[in-house]
Design a protein around this motif. Structure first.
Motif, PDB file in Angstrom:
ATOM      1  N   GLU A 593      36.204  37.237  34.205  1.00  0.00           N
ATOM      2  CA  GLU A 593      35.471  36.172  34.104  1.00  0.00           C
ATOM      3  C   GLU A 593      35.471  35.374  35.638  1.00  0.00           C
ATOM      4  O   GLU A 593      34.580  34.745  36.026  1.00  0.00           O
ATOM      5  CB  GLU A 593      36.245  35.103  33.113  1.00  0.00           C
ATOM      6  N   ASP A 594      36.619  35.358  36.215  1.00  0.00           N
ATOM      7  CA  ASP A 594      36.916  34.687  37.639  1.00  0.00           C
ATOM      8  C   ASP A 594      35.948  35.381  38.701  1.00  0.00           C
ATOM      9  O   ASP A 594      35.384  34.542  39.375  1.00  0.00           O
ATOM     10  CB  ASP A 594      37.999  34.486  37.895  1.00  0.00           C
ATOM     11  N   GLU A 595      35.983  36.637  38.562  1.00  0.00           N
ATOM     12  CA  GLU A 595      35.174  37.399  39.454  1.00  0.00           C
ATOM     13  C   GLU A 595      33.535  37.033  39.212  1.00  0.00           C
ATOM     14  O   GLU A 595      32.565  36.815  40.164  1.00  0.00           O
ATOM     15  CB  GLU A 595      35.219  39.051  39.253  1.00  0.00           C
ATOM     16  N   ARG A 598      32.944  33.489  40.580  1.00  0.00           N
ATOM     17  CA  ARG A 598      32.856  33.677  42.122  1.00  0.00           C
ATOM     18  C   ARG A 598      31.566  34.269  42.780  1.00  0.00           C
ATOM     19  O   ARG A 598      30.912  33.687  43.643  1.00  0.00           O
ATOM     20  CB  ARG A 598      34.052  34.740  42.834  1.00  0.00           C
TER      21      ARG A 598
END
Length: 619
Positions: A593-595, A598
């Motif tokens: 999710e964080d990728e 980003r």
């Protein structure tokens, strides 16, 4: 996967309302100890051997005091070999062999100690107790008779002899032994009543009556003995005499509850139901009747009612009548509520009964706890909060009400109020507090604080939770899952999560958490084993989109993209707004999710100054 308390019930355990064993039958009464005189035995030891004996004997005693029993036993045995005439070594060795269940050797050594020191009553009493332990009652009787013969002040021996003779059903010797006790200690009501009971066992009713009548004659102003005699007459079918005895007592003492209860029993036995009900009302409605008597009468009435069909309306009507007076008894009101619970009446009726208790005694912890539990079961969280708040005023130290109050706010999605309640609760923590309760308070605090993004405080709450109860599986699971989501201290998270899987190996939520931590550690094959177990044990009636998404992620990283797609699509059915899931499905690959966030973040425009600097660097 996080474990939620939203739909989890709270289980609180709430409490409601012969002959002595022969080996320990001695009572501590007056005992006149005689001087212990050992048989004079010529000391045949040389001065050097005597010193050796004393050294080994004292060292054995030191080892015994230090609980080094094996070493002590060896040293006592060595001392015995040096001086075979030392009674004290045989005594100690006897105790050791007894503990080792070597009974014949223990008995041999104890008899040898007594042979060498026949006046030592400690040795003799231990031998007598040994006989009792082996149920050798004839030998025990001989031993205690010998003890008493040597010291008539030892009335402990006589008390034990009474019970030993009863064990042998030797009633004449029981009577003789009680007579000896009266000689040593003086006559008493206790001994007279004991003799009466012995005559009863001998079926000598005339002698039994004579003993009890002697008490009445000796204490003409004590109505207890007259009432006791009346009850004896009742038991032996002499109702008319019993009735006169009871009425005579009540003429002297109209409020004598013992006599009133006995007269009630008389009316019941003679089937005079109207008079029995009148006497029952008189006892229960009198402000002078003590609580213990009222409780006994209610129990008697309830037992009789159950015998004749169990009409609860009659019992409740009697309770209501007793409570419909100025300044009613909270104990009676609580007994009424407990009776309603026992009869499995509707929760609403039982709740009203406990409200009645609290109206009389608002500080009654048990009644309020029972009421709160009923309200919780009815999911009446507003009333739970109100009752918990009232408890804080009357019983501020009772942490359980902070727990219920906080959980009720939590169920109503008022997490700020819940957090405030829990913080008040942990402020009441004492060293003797219930570890389970304190641990649960901190656990739910941790959940709320994490949701409010106060992660440091959340982790501190979980740490406090586990200090009180290191196997709180719900807290271990949530703590571990949150750490894995943050990607911090995965080794610690794995260790905590593994405890939950060991404790509940069929819990789908805990299996999912463990699988996810293994995934985060890039142990994809191991993660697949546990996510498969999680899927197998997940509740099909619940929304398992998180478990399904995790399964897709794990299968994808194991190179099984078709299976991953199947799980992702199933997860999307339960979580249609999940943008990360949609990306995974559209692109047929896993992404964190964080990728994804980003990648989707718009690039910042560089300032003119930065461009000039970059050009300068290129040159």
């Amino acid at each position: 996967m996080k474990f939620s308390l939203r739909n989890t019930a709270i289980w609180m355990v709430v409490g409601l309302i012969g002959s002595a064993a022969l080996p320990s039958m001695a009572r501590k009464v007056k005992v006149k100890h005689v001087a212990q005189q050992a048989v004079a035995v010529k000391d045949s030891l040389s001065p050097n051997d005597r010193k050796r004996f004393e050294y080994f004997f004292l060292e054995a005693g030191r080892q015994h005091a230090a609980n080094n029993y094996s070493a002590a036993m060896d040293l006592f045995e060595h001392a015995r070999q040096i001086d075979p005439n030392a009674a004290e070594t045989y005594f100690y060795l006897s105790m050791y062999h007894s503990q080792l269940k070597q009974d014949s050797l223990a008995l041999h050594y104890m008899e040898k100690a007594i042979q060498l020191a026949p006046e030592n009553q400690t040795y003799a009493e231990n031998l007598a107790q040994h006989y009792i332990g082996k149920q050798q009652y004839d030998k025990a009787i001989d031993a205690y008779e010998d003890l008493y013969a040597r010291n008539h002040g030892n009335t402990d021996a006589l008390h034990i002899l009474v019970q030993l003779y009863q064990q042998k059903k030797n009633f004449p010797m029981m009577l003789k032994t009680i007579s000896r006790l009266e000689t040593e200690e003086g006559e008493s009501e206790q001994y007279t009543l004991s003799k009466m009971r012995i005559y009863e066992m001998m079926d000598d009713k005339k002698a039994a009556y004579k003993e009890l009548k002697s008490l009445v004659d000796a204490h003409p102003l004590d109505m207890v003995y007259k009432t006791m005699l009346g009850n004896w007459l009742m038991q032996h079918h002499r109702q008319k005499e019993a009735f006169k005895m009871f009425t005579d007592v009540l003429k002297e003492e109209p409020e004598n509850s013992y006599a009133q209860m006995s007269l009630y029993d008389y009316y019941k036995a003679t089937q005079q139901e109207d008079q029995a009900h009148q006497m029952l009302d008189k006892i229960l409605l009198s402000p002078k009747t003590d609580l213990e008597t009222k409780v006994m009468m209610f129990r008697s009435f309830i037992q009789d009612n159950e015998t004749h069909g169990g009409d609860s309306t009659q019992v409740v009507a009697l309770f209501d009548k007793v409570l419909d007076v100025p300044q009613p008894s909270a104990d009676v009101a609580e007994m009424r509520a407990a009776y309603m619970s026992l009869k499995k009446m509707p929760d609403s009726i039982i709740g009203k009964a406990y409200e009645k208790v609290l109206a009389i005694a608002p500080d009654n912890v048990n009644a309020r706890l029972q009421l709160v539990q009923l309200l919780w079961n009815q999911k009446d969280y507003t009333s739970v909060i109100a009752q918990s708040k009232a408890a804080h005023a009357y019983n501020p130290e009772e942490m359980v009400f902070y727990y219920f109050g906080g959980m009720a706010h939590y169920q109503k999605n008022d997490e700020d109020a819940a957090l405030h309640e829990f913080r008040q609760g942990v402020a009441q923590v004492r060293a003797d507090a219930s570890p389970d309760l304190v641990s649960d308070l901190y656990a739910v605090m941790g959940d709320i604080l994490y949701k409010k993004k106060d992660k440091q405080a959340a982790y501190a709450a979980y740490d406090s939770c586990l200090q009180w109860k290191d196997d709180n599986v719900m807290a271990l699971n949530n703590y571990a899952y949150y750490m894995s989501e943050e990607g911090i201290d995965l080794h610690k998270a794995e260790s905590m999560s593994y405890k939950t899987v060991k404790a509940e190996p069929n819990n789908g939520t805990y299996l999912d958490t463990y699988a996810w931590i293994l995934f985060k550690e890039e142990r994809y094959a191991d993660a697949k084993t546990y996510i498969d177990a999680a899927l197998k044990n997940s509740d099909s009636t619940e929304n398992n989109s998180t478990i399904l998404e995790h399964a897709g992620d794990i299968y994808a990283m194991n190179g099984m993209i078709d299976d991953a797609m199947k799980y992702w699509k199933q997860a999307l059915d339960g979580d249609g707004q999940n943008a990360v899931l949609k990306w995974k499905i559209n692109n047929r690959q896993y992404i964190a999710e964080d990728e994804l966030l980003r990648r989707n973040r718009p690039a910042k425009k560089e300032s003119v100054t930065k461009k000039i600097i970059k050009k300068g660097r290129k040159r």
